[in-house]
Design a protein around this motif. Sequence first.
Motif, PDB file in Angstrom:
ATOM      1  N   LYS A  53      18.301  42.168  49.630  1.00  0.00           N
ATOM      2  CA  LYS A  53      19.826  42.961  49.779  1.00  0.00           C
ATOM      3  C   LYS A  53      19.561  43.728  50.977  1.00  0.00           C
ATOM      4  O   LYS A  53      20.645  43.908  51.798  1.00  0.00           O
ATOM      5  CB  LYS A  53      19.778  44.014  48.619  1.00  0.00           C
ATOM      6  CG  LYS A  53      20.949  44.673  48.328  1.00  0.00           C
ATOM      7  CD  LYS A  53      21.126  45.763  47.220  1.00  0.00           C
ATOM      8  CE  LYS A  53      22.419  46.136  47.089  1.00  0.00           C
ATOM      9  NZ  LYS A  53      22.553  46.982  45.834  1.00  0.00           N
ATOM     10  N   LYS A  54      18.502  44.521  51.515  1.00  0.00           N
ATOM     11  CA  LYS A  54      18.268  45.152  52.574  1.00  0.00           C
ATOM     12  C   LYS A  54      18.419  44.205  53.955  1.00  0.00           C
ATOM     13  O   LYS A  54      18.962  44.708  55.000  1.00  0.00           O
ATOM     14  CB  LYS A  54      16.893  45.604  52.747  1.00  0.00           C
ATOM     15  CG  LYS A  54      16.683  46.920  51.852  1.00  0.00           C
ATOM     16  CD  LYS A  54      15.256  47.322  51.807  1.00  0.00           C
ATOM     17  CE  LYS A  54      15.004  48.596  51.103  1.00  0.00           C
ATOM     18  NZ  LYS A  54      13.822  49.137  51.111  1.00  0.00           N
ATOM     19  N   ASN A  55      18.301  42.853  53.809  1.00  0.00           N
ATOM     20  CA  ASN A  55      18.396  41.884  54.718  1.00  0.00           C
ATOM     21  C   ASN A  55      20.046  41.430  55.028  1.00  0.00           C
ATOM     22  O   ASN A  55      20.115  40.540  55.760  1.00  0.00           O
ATOM     23  CB  ASN A  55      17.427  40.900  54.837  1.00  0.00           C
ATOM     24  CG  ASN A  55      16.070  41.373  55.105  1.00  0.00           C
ATOM     25  OD1 ASN A  55      15.826  42.129  55.746  1.00  0.00           O
ATOM     26  ND2 ASN A  55      15.086  40.438  54.293  1.00  0.00           N
ATOM     27  N   GLY A  56      20.649  41.763  54.346  1.00  0.00           N
ATOM     28  CA  GLY A  56      22.190  41.602  54.068  1.00  0.00           C
ATOM     29  C   GLY A  56      22.645  40.586  53.278  1.00  0.00           C
ATOM     30  O   GLY A  56      23.689  40.125  53.393  1.00  0.00           O
ATOM     31  N   LYS A  57      21.730  40.187  52.306  1.00  0.00           N
ATOM     32  CA  LYS A  57      22.033  39.082  51.636  1.00  0.00           C
ATOM     33  C   LYS A  57      22.794  39.530  50.411  1.00  0.00           C
ATOM     34  O   LYS A  57      22.745  40.677  49.829  1.00  0.00           O
ATOM     35  CB  LYS A  57      20.872  38.387  51.109  1.00  0.00           C
ATOM     36  CG  LYS A  57      19.896  37.593  51.885  1.00  0.00           C
ATOM     37  CD  LYS A  57      20.642  36.627  53.034  1.00  0.00           C
ATOM     38  CE  LYS A  57      19.644  36.010  53.932  1.00  0.00           C
ATOM     39  NZ  LYS A  57      20.428  34.846  54.557  1.00  0.00           N
ATOM     40  N   ARG A  58      23.716  38.602  49.705  1.00  0.00           N
ATOM     41  CA  ARG A  58      24.457  39.249  48.669  1.00  0.00           C
ATOM     42  C   ARG A  58      23.682  38.717  47.376  1.00  0.00           C
ATOM     43  O   ARG A  58      22.971  37.685  47.079  1.00  0.00           O
ATOM     44  CB  ARG A  58      25.677  38.361  48.517  1.00  0.00           C
ATOM     45  CG  ARG A  58      26.807  38.638  49.651  1.00  0.00           C
ATOM     46  CD  ARG A  58      27.942  37.989  49.311  1.00  0.00           C
ATOM     47  NE  ARG A  58      28.709  38.428  48.420  1.00  0.00           N
ATOM     48  CZ  ARG A  58      29.849  37.809  47.891  1.00  0.00           C
ATOM     49  NH1 ARG A  58      30.508  36.836  48.645  1.00  0.00           N
ATOM     50  NH2 ARG A  58      30.379  38.006  46.602  1.00  0.00           N
ATOM     51  N   VAL A  59      23.055  39.884  46.599  1.00  0.00           N
ATOM     52  CA  VAL A  59      22.123  39.401  45.466  1.00  0.00           C
ATOM     53  C   VAL A  59      22.879  39.908  44.145  1.00  0.00           C
ATOM     54  O   VAL A  59      23.693  41.060  44.320  1.00  0.00           O
ATOM     55  CB  VAL A  59      21.080  39.904  45.626  1.00  0.00           C
ATOM     56  CG1 VAL A  59      20.201  39.419  46.695  1.00  0.00           C
ATOM     57  CG2 VAL A  59      20.833  41.507  45.965  1.00  0.00           C
TER      58      VAL A  59
END
Length: 377
Positions: free
Chosen positions: A91-97
Amino acid sequence: MLSYKFRLYPSKTIQAKLQEQLELCRWLYNRLLEELNKAREEGRKIKQTDTQALIVKLKEEKPELKKVYSKVLQMVNYQLWSNIKALSKLKKNGKRVGKLRFKGRGWFKTLNFNQSGFRIEGNKLILSKVGSIPIKIHREIEGEIKGVIVKREKSGKWFAIVQVEDELKPLQPTGKAVGIDVGIRHFLTDSDGRQIENPKYYERTLNRIKILQRNLSRKQKGSKNREKARIKLAKAYEKLVNQRNDFLHKLSRFYVNNYDVIAVEDLHIQNMVRIGRTLAQRILDASWSKFIQLLSYKAERAGRRVVKVNPKGTSKDLSLDNPLRDYISACRIKNRVGLGQSRMPVERRPLLLITAKAVIEGQVFSMKQEAPSVRAE
Protein backbone atom coordinates in the motif's frame (compact mmCIF):
# COMPACT_ATOMS: atom_id res chain seq x y z
CA MET A 1 19.60 -19.07 6.35
CA LEU A 2 19.55 -22.03 3.97
CA SER A 3 16.61 -24.39 3.30
CA TYR A 4 16.59 -28.06 2.33
CA LYS A 5 13.43 -29.70 1.01
CA PHE A 6 12.92 -33.40 1.75
CA ARG A 7 10.03 -35.74 0.95
CA LEU A 8 8.04 -37.13 3.88
CA TYR A 9 6.17 -40.45 3.91
CA PRO A 10 3.67 -40.25 6.81
CA SER A 11 1.47 -43.22 7.66
CA LYS A 12 -2.32 -42.86 7.40
CA THR A 13 -2.51 -42.31 11.17
CA ILE A 14 0.14 -39.56 11.08
CA GLN A 15 -1.48 -37.99 8.00
CA ALA A 16 -4.76 -37.77 9.90
CA LYS A 17 -2.94 -36.02 12.78
CA LEU A 18 -1.23 -33.58 10.41
CA GLN A 19 -4.51 -32.82 8.63
CA GLU A 20 -6.25 -32.20 11.94
CA GLN A 21 -3.48 -29.87 13.10
CA LEU A 22 -3.57 -27.94 9.82
CA GLU A 23 -7.30 -27.39 10.26
CA LEU A 24 -6.77 -26.25 13.85
CA CYS A 25 -4.11 -23.79 12.69
CA ARG A 26 -6.52 -22.55 10.01
CA TRP A 27 -9.20 -22.03 12.67
CA LEU A 28 -6.72 -20.11 14.84
CA TYR A 29 -5.59 -17.92 11.91
CA ASN A 30 -9.21 -17.02 11.10
CA ARG A 31 -10.06 -16.42 14.77
CA LEU A 32 -7.10 -14.07 15.25
CA LEU A 33 -7.95 -12.26 12.02
CA GLU A 34 -11.53 -11.88 13.24
CA GLU A 35 -10.22 -10.33 16.47
CA LEU A 36 -8.06 -7.90 14.48
CA ASN A 37 -10.98 -6.83 12.29
CA LYS A 38 -13.19 -6.38 15.35
CA ALA A 39 -10.59 -4.22 17.10
CA ARG A 40 -10.25 -1.96 14.07
CA GLU A 41 -14.02 -1.54 13.77
CA GLU A 42 -14.15 -0.52 17.44
CA GLY A 43 -11.18 1.82 17.04
CA ARG A 44 -8.97 -0.18 19.40
CA LYS A 45 -5.24 -0.54 18.83
CA ILE A 46 -4.04 -4.11 18.81
CA LYS A 47 -0.46 -5.41 18.62
CA GLN A 48 1.17 -8.72 17.76
CA THR A 49 1.82 -9.38 21.45
CA ASP A 50 -1.90 -8.96 22.15
CA THR A 51 -2.93 -11.66 19.69
CA GLN A 52 -0.07 -13.82 20.98
CA ALA A 53 -1.49 -13.61 24.50
CA LEU A 54 -4.97 -14.34 23.14
CA ILE A 55 -3.85 -17.83 22.02
CA VAL A 56 -3.73 -18.96 25.68
CA LYS A 57 -7.35 -17.90 26.24
CA LEU A 58 -8.45 -19.50 22.97
CA LYS A 59 -7.18 -22.86 24.20
CA GLU A 60 -9.96 -22.67 26.78
CA GLU A 61 -12.51 -21.76 24.11
CA LYS A 62 -11.28 -24.55 21.84
CA PRO A 63 -9.45 -27.26 23.88
CA GLU A 64 -8.48 -29.11 20.64
CA LEU A 65 -5.77 -26.46 20.14
CA LYS A 66 -3.79 -28.27 22.86
CA LYS A 67 -3.20 -31.05 20.33
CA VAL A 68 -0.88 -28.69 18.42
CA TYR A 69 2.65 -27.88 19.62
CA SER A 70 2.64 -24.41 21.22
CA LYS A 71 5.42 -23.01 19.00
CA VAL A 72 3.45 -23.97 15.90
CA LEU A 73 0.47 -21.96 17.19
CA GLN A 74 2.74 -18.98 17.88
CA MET A 75 4.01 -19.14 14.29
CA VAL A 76 0.41 -18.94 13.04
CA ASN A 77 0.18 -15.57 14.79
CA TYR A 78 3.56 -14.58 13.30
CA GLN A 79 2.31 -15.54 9.82
CA LEU A 80 -0.81 -13.41 10.23
CA TRP A 81 1.17 -10.32 11.19
CA SER A 82 3.72 -10.96 8.41
CA ASN A 83 0.83 -10.91 5.92
CA ILE A 84 -0.44 -7.64 7.40
CA LYS A 85 3.02 -6.05 7.12
CA ALA A 86 3.36 -7.24 3.51
CA LEU A 87 0.01 -5.63 2.59
CA SER A 88 0.99 -2.40 4.32
CA LYS A 89 4.26 -2.30 2.38
CA LEU A 90 2.43 -2.77 -0.92
CA LYS A 91 0.00 0.00 0.00
CA LYS A 92 2.87 2.37 0.82
CA ASN A 93 4.35 1.63 -2.60
CA GLY A 94 1.14 2.80 -4.24
CA LYS A 95 -0.38 -0.62 -4.95
CA ARG A 96 -4.11 -1.21 -4.65
CA VAL A 97 -4.63 -3.82 -1.95
CA GLY A 98 -7.66 -5.24 -0.24
CA LYS A 99 -8.07 -6.84 3.16
CA LEU A 100 -6.76 -10.15 4.39
CA ARG A 101 -9.20 -12.95 3.68
CA PHE A 102 -10.26 -15.79 5.93
CA LYS A 103 -8.77 -19.12 4.91
CA GLY A 104 -11.20 -21.77 3.70
CA ARG A 105 -11.02 -25.49 4.41
CA GLY A 106 -7.91 -27.07 2.95
CA TRP A 107 -6.12 -23.75 2.33
CA PHE A 108 -3.78 -23.90 5.33
CA LYS A 109 -0.78 -25.95 4.23
CA THR A 110 2.12 -25.54 6.68
CA LEU A 111 3.07 -26.39 10.25
CA ASN A 112 6.05 -24.30 11.35
CA PHE A 113 8.24 -25.87 14.05
CA ASN A 114 10.54 -22.95 14.81
CA GLN A 115 13.57 -23.48 17.09
CA SER A 116 12.08 -26.48 18.92
CA GLY A 117 9.65 -29.38 18.79
CA PHE A 118 11.57 -31.44 16.24
CA ARG A 119 14.57 -33.69 15.78
CA ILE A 120 15.99 -35.85 13.00
CA GLU A 121 17.21 -39.33 13.87
CA GLY A 122 18.56 -41.24 10.89
CA ASN A 123 15.76 -41.44 8.32
CA LYS A 124 13.07 -40.32 10.77
CA LEU A 125 11.69 -36.85 11.50
CA ILE A 126 10.23 -36.72 15.00
CA LEU A 127 7.75 -33.92 15.68
CA SER A 128 6.25 -32.95 19.02
CA LYS A 129 2.56 -33.93 19.31
CA VAL A 130 2.73 -35.59 15.87
CA GLY A 131 5.11 -38.53 16.07
CA SER A 132 7.77 -40.15 13.90
CA ILE A 133 7.68 -39.69 10.10
CA PRO A 134 9.96 -41.38 7.54
CA ILE A 135 11.99 -38.75 5.67
CA LYS A 136 14.08 -39.14 2.52
CA ILE A 137 17.28 -37.14 3.12
CA HIS A 138 18.81 -37.14 -0.37
CA ARG A 139 21.66 -34.76 0.49
CA GLU A 140 23.75 -33.99 3.55
CA ILE A 141 22.45 -31.24 5.84
CA GLU A 142 25.22 -28.74 6.51
CA GLY A 143 24.85 -26.31 9.41
CA GLU A 144 22.80 -25.97 12.56
CA ILE A 145 19.09 -26.78 12.12
CA LYS A 146 16.95 -23.86 13.29
CA GLY A 147 13.51 -24.98 12.21
CA VAL A 148 11.38 -27.43 10.26
CA ILE A 149 8.32 -26.54 8.19
CA VAL A 150 6.00 -29.41 7.33
CA LYS A 151 4.14 -28.68 4.10
CA ARG A 152 1.31 -30.42 2.28
CA GLU A 153 1.29 -29.87 -1.48
CA LYS A 154 -1.90 -29.80 -3.56
CA SER A 155 -0.92 -33.17 -4.99
CA GLY A 156 -1.26 -34.68 -1.49
CA LYS A 157 2.49 -35.15 -1.04
CA TRP A 158 4.16 -34.08 2.21
CA PHE A 159 7.52 -32.34 2.51
CA ALA A 160 9.81 -31.11 5.27
CA ILE A 161 11.61 -27.81 4.69
CA VAL A 162 14.63 -27.93 6.97
CA GLN A 163 16.02 -24.47 7.76
CA VAL A 164 19.68 -24.29 8.74
CA GLU A 165 22.12 -21.59 9.70
CA ASP A 166 25.50 -22.16 8.11
CA GLU A 167 28.61 -20.17 7.27
CA LEU A 168 29.18 -18.65 3.84
CA LYS A 169 31.63 -20.63 1.74
CA PRO A 170 33.38 -18.35 -0.79
CA LEU A 171 34.63 -20.08 -3.92
CA GLN A 172 38.11 -19.61 -5.32
CA PRO A 173 38.31 -16.56 -7.66
CA THR A 174 38.21 -17.36 -11.37
CA GLY A 175 39.22 -13.94 -12.67
CA LYS A 176 36.33 -14.13 -15.15
CA ALA A 177 33.20 -12.06 -15.77
CA VAL A 178 30.20 -12.64 -18.02
CA GLY A 179 27.24 -10.71 -19.38
CA ILE A 180 23.87 -12.44 -19.75
CA ASP A 181 20.99 -11.46 -22.04
CA VAL A 182 17.76 -13.37 -21.31
CA GLY A 183 15.20 -13.97 -24.04
CA ILE A 184 12.27 -16.04 -25.26
CA ARG A 185 13.60 -17.70 -28.42
CA HIS A 186 16.61 -18.79 -26.36
CA PHE A 187 16.52 -18.73 -22.57
CA LEU A 188 19.75 -16.76 -22.47
CA THR A 189 22.84 -15.83 -24.45
CA ASP A 190 26.08 -14.96 -22.69
CA SER A 191 29.10 -12.88 -23.67
CA ASP A 192 31.26 -16.01 -23.98
CA GLY A 193 29.18 -17.22 -26.90
CA ARG A 194 26.85 -19.72 -25.23
CA GLN A 195 23.18 -19.81 -26.17
CA ILE A 196 20.97 -21.81 -23.80
CA GLU A 197 17.82 -23.43 -25.17
CA ASN A 198 14.52 -22.23 -23.74
CA PRO A 199 12.92 -25.44 -22.40
CA LYS A 200 9.37 -23.97 -22.54
CA TYR A 201 8.07 -26.42 -19.95
CA TYR A 202 4.64 -24.81 -19.65
CA GLU A 203 4.15 -24.68 -23.40
CA ARG A 204 5.07 -28.35 -23.71
CA THR A 205 2.64 -29.49 -21.02
CA LEU A 206 -0.16 -27.04 -21.87
CA ASN A 207 -2.25 -29.56 -23.85
CA ARG A 208 -2.12 -32.13 -21.06
CA ILE A 209 -3.04 -29.49 -18.46
CA LYS A 210 -6.03 -28.37 -20.58
CA ILE A 211 -7.26 -31.98 -20.84
CA LEU A 212 -6.92 -32.48 -17.07
CA GLN A 213 -8.71 -29.19 -16.39
CA ARG A 214 -11.61 -30.25 -18.63
CA ASN A 215 -11.80 -33.62 -16.89
CA LEU A 216 -11.91 -31.87 -13.51
CA SER A 217 -14.67 -29.47 -14.58
CA ARG A 218 -16.87 -32.39 -15.71
CA LYS A 219 -16.73 -34.18 -12.36
CA GLN A 220 -19.43 -33.66 -9.75
CA LYS A 221 -18.39 -31.36 -6.92
CA GLY A 222 -17.66 -33.24 -3.70
CA SER A 223 -17.32 -36.62 -5.46
CA LYS A 224 -14.35 -38.99 -5.12
CA ASN A 225 -13.80 -38.85 -8.89
CA ARG A 226 -13.47 -35.06 -8.73
CA GLU A 227 -10.85 -35.38 -5.99
CA LYS A 228 -8.92 -37.90 -8.10
CA ALA A 229 -9.07 -35.55 -11.09
CA ARG A 230 -7.93 -32.62 -8.90
CA ILE A 231 -4.90 -34.60 -7.69
CA LYS A 232 -3.96 -35.56 -11.27
CA LEU A 233 -4.03 -31.88 -12.27
CA ALA A 234 -2.04 -30.87 -9.18
CA LYS A 235 0.61 -33.50 -9.98
CA ALA A 236 0.92 -32.19 -13.55
CA TYR A 237 1.53 -28.65 -12.25
CA GLU A 238 3.93 -29.99 -9.61
CA LYS A 239 5.96 -31.80 -12.27
CA LEU A 240 6.06 -28.61 -14.35
CA VAL A 241 7.36 -26.56 -11.41
CA ASN A 242 9.93 -29.22 -10.46
CA GLN A 243 11.30 -29.42 -14.02
CA ARG A 244 11.56 -25.65 -14.28
CA ASN A 245 13.24 -25.30 -10.87
CA ASP A 246 15.73 -28.08 -11.63
CA PHE A 247 16.75 -26.33 -14.85
CA LEU A 248 17.06 -22.90 -13.20
CA HIS A 249 19.02 -24.21 -10.20
CA LYS A 250 21.57 -26.06 -12.34
CA LEU A 251 22.03 -23.23 -14.83
CA SER A 252 22.48 -20.61 -12.10
CA ARG A 253 24.94 -22.92 -10.32
CA PHE A 254 27.04 -23.19 -13.50
CA TYR A 255 27.45 -19.41 -13.78
CA VAL A 256 28.14 -18.89 -10.06
CA ASN A 257 30.80 -21.63 -10.07
CA ASN A 258 32.59 -20.28 -13.15
CA TYR A 259 32.42 -16.47 -12.93
CA ASP A 260 33.36 -13.88 -10.32
CA VAL A 261 31.05 -11.21 -11.76
CA ILE A 262 27.75 -11.86 -13.56
CA ALA A 263 26.09 -8.90 -15.29
CA VAL A 264 22.36 -9.03 -16.05
CA GLU A 265 19.72 -6.54 -17.15
CA ASP A 266 17.60 -4.90 -14.45
CA LEU A 267 14.28 -5.93 -16.00
CA HIS A 268 10.83 -4.87 -14.78
CA ILE A 269 8.98 -8.10 -15.47
CA GLN A 270 5.61 -6.87 -14.17
CA ASN A 271 5.56 -4.09 -16.76
CA MET A 272 6.65 -6.43 -19.55
CA VAL A 273 3.85 -8.98 -19.00
CA ARG A 274 1.23 -6.26 -19.63
CA ILE A 275 2.21 -6.06 -23.31
CA GLY A 276 0.07 -8.98 -24.46
CA ARG A 277 -1.30 -12.31 -23.25
CA THR A 278 0.80 -14.61 -25.47
CA LEU A 279 4.05 -12.76 -24.80
CA ALA A 280 3.25 -12.52 -21.09
CA GLN A 281 2.68 -16.27 -20.91
CA ARG A 282 6.06 -16.94 -22.56
CA ILE A 283 7.86 -14.48 -20.28
CA LEU A 284 6.35 -16.05 -17.15
CA ASP A 285 7.14 -19.54 -18.46
CA ALA A 286 10.78 -18.54 -18.92
CA SER A 287 10.94 -17.47 -15.23
CA TRP A 288 13.62 -14.81 -15.68
CA SER A 289 12.93 -13.34 -12.24
CA LYS A 290 13.39 -16.72 -10.55
CA PHE A 291 16.64 -17.29 -12.45
CA ILE A 292 18.09 -13.92 -11.41
CA GLN A 293 16.91 -14.49 -7.84
CA LEU A 294 18.72 -17.86 -7.73
CA LEU A 295 21.82 -16.31 -9.28
CA SER A 296 21.84 -13.55 -6.66
CA TYR A 297 21.49 -15.69 -3.53
CA LYS A 298 23.98 -18.33 -4.76
CA ALA A 299 26.45 -15.62 -5.75
CA GLU A 300 26.19 -14.00 -2.31
CA ARG A 301 26.92 -17.32 -0.57
CA ALA A 302 29.85 -18.03 -2.90
CA GLY A 303 31.48 -14.60 -2.65
CA ARG A 304 30.52 -13.70 -6.23
CA ARG A 305 28.75 -10.59 -7.57
CA VAL A 306 25.57 -10.25 -9.62
CA VAL A 307 25.35 -6.75 -11.09
CA LYS A 308 22.11 -5.42 -12.58
CA VAL A 309 22.53 -2.85 -15.36
CA ASN A 310 20.12 -0.51 -17.13
CA PRO A 311 18.63 -2.46 -20.05
CA LYS A 312 18.07 0.66 -22.15
CA GLY A 313 19.96 0.52 -25.42
CA THR A 314 21.49 -2.94 -25.08
CA SER A 315 19.86 -3.92 -28.41
CA LYS A 316 20.23 -0.53 -30.10
CA ASP A 317 20.67 -0.68 -33.91
CA LEU A 318 20.40 -4.49 -33.90
CA SER A 319 17.86 -6.02 -36.28
CA LEU A 320 15.66 -8.89 -35.10
CA ASP A 321 16.99 -11.17 -37.85
CA ASN A 322 20.63 -10.65 -36.81
CA PRO A 323 21.79 -14.08 -35.54
CA LEU A 324 24.31 -12.39 -33.22
CA ARG A 325 21.82 -9.87 -31.80
CA ASP A 326 21.57 -11.52 -28.38
CA TYR A 327 25.32 -12.16 -28.19
CA ILE A 328 26.10 -8.50 -28.92
CA SER A 329 23.55 -7.46 -26.28
CA ALA A 330 25.22 -9.76 -23.75
CA CYS A 331 28.61 -8.17 -24.53
CA ARG A 332 27.13 -4.69 -24.04
CA ILE A 333 25.59 -5.76 -20.72
CA LYS A 334 28.97 -7.04 -19.54
CA ASN A 335 30.76 -3.87 -20.66
CA ARG A 336 28.32 -1.63 -18.76
CA VAL A 337 29.80 -2.97 -15.55
CA GLY A 338 33.18 -1.61 -16.70
CA LEU A 339 34.60 -5.03 -17.44
CA GLY A 340 35.92 -4.26 -20.92
CA GLN A 341 35.24 -2.28 -24.09
CA SER A 342 32.19 -2.85 -26.28
CA ARG A 343 33.07 -5.23 -29.09
CA MET A 344 31.29 -6.28 -32.25
CA PRO A 345 31.58 -9.59 -34.13
CA VAL A 346 33.56 -9.34 -37.38
CA GLU A 347 32.10 -12.59 -38.77
CA ARG A 348 28.84 -14.46 -38.36
CA ARG A 349 30.07 -17.68 -36.82
CA PRO A 350 27.35 -19.69 -35.06
CA LEU A 351 27.06 -19.49 -31.29
CA LEU A 352 27.35 -22.59 -29.12
CA LEU A 353 23.77 -23.81 -28.66
CA ILE A 354 23.37 -25.76 -25.42
CA THR A 355 20.20 -27.78 -24.91
CA ALA A 356 18.11 -27.71 -21.74
CA LYS A 357 18.85 -31.44 -21.38
CA ALA A 358 22.61 -30.71 -21.34
CA VAL A 359 22.06 -28.12 -18.59
CA ILE A 360 20.10 -30.60 -16.45
CA GLU A 361 22.70 -33.33 -17.00
CA GLY A 362 25.52 -30.93 -16.07
CA GLN A 363 27.12 -31.04 -19.52
CA VAL A 364 27.58 -27.28 -19.92
CA PHE A 365 31.11 -27.58 -18.54
CA SER A 366 32.29 -30.06 -21.16
CA MET A 367 30.80 -28.20 -24.14
CA LYS A 368 33.49 -25.66 -25.03
CA GLN A 369 33.77 -23.42 -28.08
CA GLU A 370 35.40 -20.09 -28.69
CA ALA A 371 33.09 -17.12 -28.86
CA PRO A 372 32.63 -15.53 -32.31
CA SER A 373 35.59 -13.43 -33.46
CA VAL A 374 35.14 -9.82 -32.44
CA ARG A 375 36.61 -6.41 -33.06
CA ALA A 376 36.47 -3.24 -31.01
CA GLU A 377 33.35 -1.18 -31.68
